[in-house]
Design an enzyme around this catalytic site. Sequence first.
Site, PDB file in Angstrom:
ATOM      1  N   GLU A   1      -8.190   3.753  10.994  1.00  0.00           N
ATOM      2  CA  GLU A   1      -8.732   3.950   9.639  1.00  0.00           C
ATOM      3  C   GLU A   1      -9.192   2.603   9.099  1.00  0.00           C
ATOM      4  OE1 GLU A   1      -7.355   2.950   6.635  1.00  0.00           O
ATOM      5  OE2 GLU A   1      -5.358   2.275   7.179  1.00  0.00           O
TER       6      GLU A   1
ATOM      7  N   THR B   1       0.858  -1.187   0.000  1.00  0.00           N
ATOM      8  CA  THR B   1       0.000   0.000   0.000  1.00  0.00           C
ATOM      9  C   THR B   1       0.895   1.237   0.000  1.00  0.00           C
ATOM     10  OG1 THR B   1      -0.122   0.342   2.404  1.00  0.00           O
ATOM     11  CG2 THR B   1      -1.604  -1.316   1.447  1.00  0.00           C
ATOM     12  N   CYS B   2       0.283   2.409   0.046  1.00  0.00           N
ATOM     13  CA  CYS B   2       1.092   3.633   0.048  1.00  0.00           C
ATOM     14  C   CYS B   2       1.897   3.774   1.335  1.00  0.00           C
ATOM     15  CB  CYS B   2       0.206   4.852  -0.155  1.00  0.00           C
ATOM     16  SG  CYS B   2      -1.089   5.043   1.081  1.00  0.00           S
TER      17      CYS B   2
ATOM     18  N   GLY C   1     -13.505  24.905  -4.774  1.00  0.00           N
ATOM     19  CA  GLY C   1     -12.103  24.511  -4.707  1.00  0.00           C
ATOM     20  C   GLY C   1     -11.873  23.162  -5.359  1.00  0.00           C
ATOM     21  N   ALA C   2     -10.590  22.919  -5.716  1.00  0.00           N
ATOM     22  CA  ALA C   2     -10.256  21.653  -6.374  1.00  0.00           C
ATOM     23  C   ALA C   2      -8.896  21.137  -5.929  1.00  0.00           C
ATOM     24  CB  ALA C   2     -10.287  21.837  -7.891  1.00  0.00           C
ATOM     25  N   GLY C   3      -8.500  21.465  -4.697  1.00  0.00           N
ATOM     26  CA  GLY C   3      -7.222  21.003  -4.168  1.00  0.00           C
ATOM     27  C   GLY C   3      -7.351  19.694  -3.403  1.00  0.00           C
ATOM     28  N   GLU C   4      -6.350  19.409  -2.558  1.00  0.00           N
ATOM     29  CA  GLU C   4      -6.325  18.149  -1.810  1.00  0.00           C
ATOM     30  C   GLU C   4      -7.506  18.030  -0.850  1.00  0.00           C
ATOM     31  OE1 GLU C   4      -2.610  17.567   0.100  1.00  0.00           O
ATOM     32  OE2 GLU C   4      -1.448  17.564  -1.759  1.00  0.00           O
ATOM     33  N   MET C   5      -7.826  19.136  -0.156  1.00  0.00           N
ATOM     34  CA  MET C   5      -8.953  19.110   0.776  1.00  0.00           C
ATOM     35  C   MET C   5     -10.260  18.832   0.029  1.00  0.00           C
ATOM     36  SD  MET C   5      -9.908  19.552   4.018  1.00  0.00           S
ATOM     37  CE  MET C   5      -8.861  20.702   4.927  1.00  0.00           C
TER      38      MET C   5
ATOM     39  N   SER D   1      -1.523   1.627  11.754  1.00  0.00           N
ATOM     40  CA  SER D   1      -1.701   2.580  10.651  1.00  0.00           C
ATOM     41  C   SER D   1      -1.225   3.977  11.024  1.00  0.00           C
ATOM     42  CB  SER D   1      -3.170   2.650  10.243  1.00  0.00           C
ATOM     43  OG  SER D   1      -3.620   1.411   9.753  1.00  0.00           O
TER      44      SER D   1
END
Length: 441
Positions: free
Chosen positions: A130, A49-50, A206-210, A125
């Site tokens: 999570e 995984t990441c 908005g279109a960022g990470e949040m 984790s």
Amino acid sequence: MTLQMIGCSHHDAAVEIREQLSFSTEHTEQALSSFGERFDGAELVVLSTCNRVELYAAGGPFGSGLIASEAASGSFSFDEVRKALIDFVAECLEKPADFVAEHMAVRQGREAVDHLFLVAASLDSMVVGEAQILSQVKQAYDLSNVAGATGPVTHAAFQAANRAAKRVQTETTIHRRRLSVPSVAVGEVVPEVFETLRGKRVVLCGAGEMAEETLRYLKNGGSDNLCIVNRGQERGAALASNFGAQSKPLDDLFEEIVAADLLIGTTSAEEPLVDADTFARLNAQRGGRIMLVLDLAVPRDFDPVIGDETGVYLYQIDDLQAACNRNRREREKQWPKAKRILDEEVDRFIASLQQRATGPVIRKLRERADQVKSAELQRLLDKLNGTTDAAMTKEIEKSFDRLTNKLLHPPMASIRDDAAAGHSRGLLEALRHLFNLGDET
């Protein structure tokens, strides 16, 4: 029956290291197909995984004893296990063995089992509790099953890890406390205002990470009428395409506010997107419909005064962050209880494996003793040549049975006690050799 693990995670390896050691789909398929051929009869599950890269191995030449100090004949020693796994990973990823050895740790026996259970239950984790990691563990196990790379030990270990994780989920609240601002906003605040998101017009600025994280929670929550309003149309359109949403330019914001049921701010704008007076005029056009406003931006996207408008419920970043902090403290309180559950499940799993390793040896010892008893009993009866009646013959048979049971009781009791202690004294192997019982289990 030993479980081995080689791996690294966010705890001990930076992201640039994990990227170099990650197993792509191609790497995973190659590893699963070649592991059993390279190590005859060995089992493998690859979890990549990441935040972690871990390979779980068992069977074949990796040993039949659960504890590293009790390697069966033909099994690897711990140093040999470590070298074999390091070399295998290095070849799969085409990396130097020294690089793999520097960044990937090898765990064996109980330590490997304990780690797997911690991972599955999300206690290891980056964000404790999570939910995604358990599904990732199950997917890794299922993929190994499909490839025919699993076996008795990995079947038992991953199924037990899944049961342990489910116990943590049901018996603690560690998974029910959301820790990110978007998860609290969508998972806890939205249900207080709307019974469902289906059919509600959701306008996200908005279109960022949040924004992207918020969209994931919105889609998981059933949102089916999403609109992304962003200054940069290209980024907004790309994000909208990924989430099945509409994309509008910032110039359309006022029109979208009138249509919105849920308005969310996630931009990095220095000034509010709409001033209080303008918002009041727009709200008057909404016909008294309830509006929930989630201002997740810093600086804030909306003037806090709009929370005084009729039918408007405003939650700002500080309100949501306070909820996150409360949830984090509650999770921390639940951690010891969750760990106790996992310790119980690890003990139960270890005991079942130890008994599984002990059972065949005890059965062979009993069979060998019964063979000797029967042969000697028959020899005695032949010598008596029918001079005893049925009652006397029965009594002689009982005496032989009692003698056999009394002779077998001490070694059987000792080996069971040794199994419960993790085969620490090596009685299982000693019994095999003393009574010439063979190595098969």
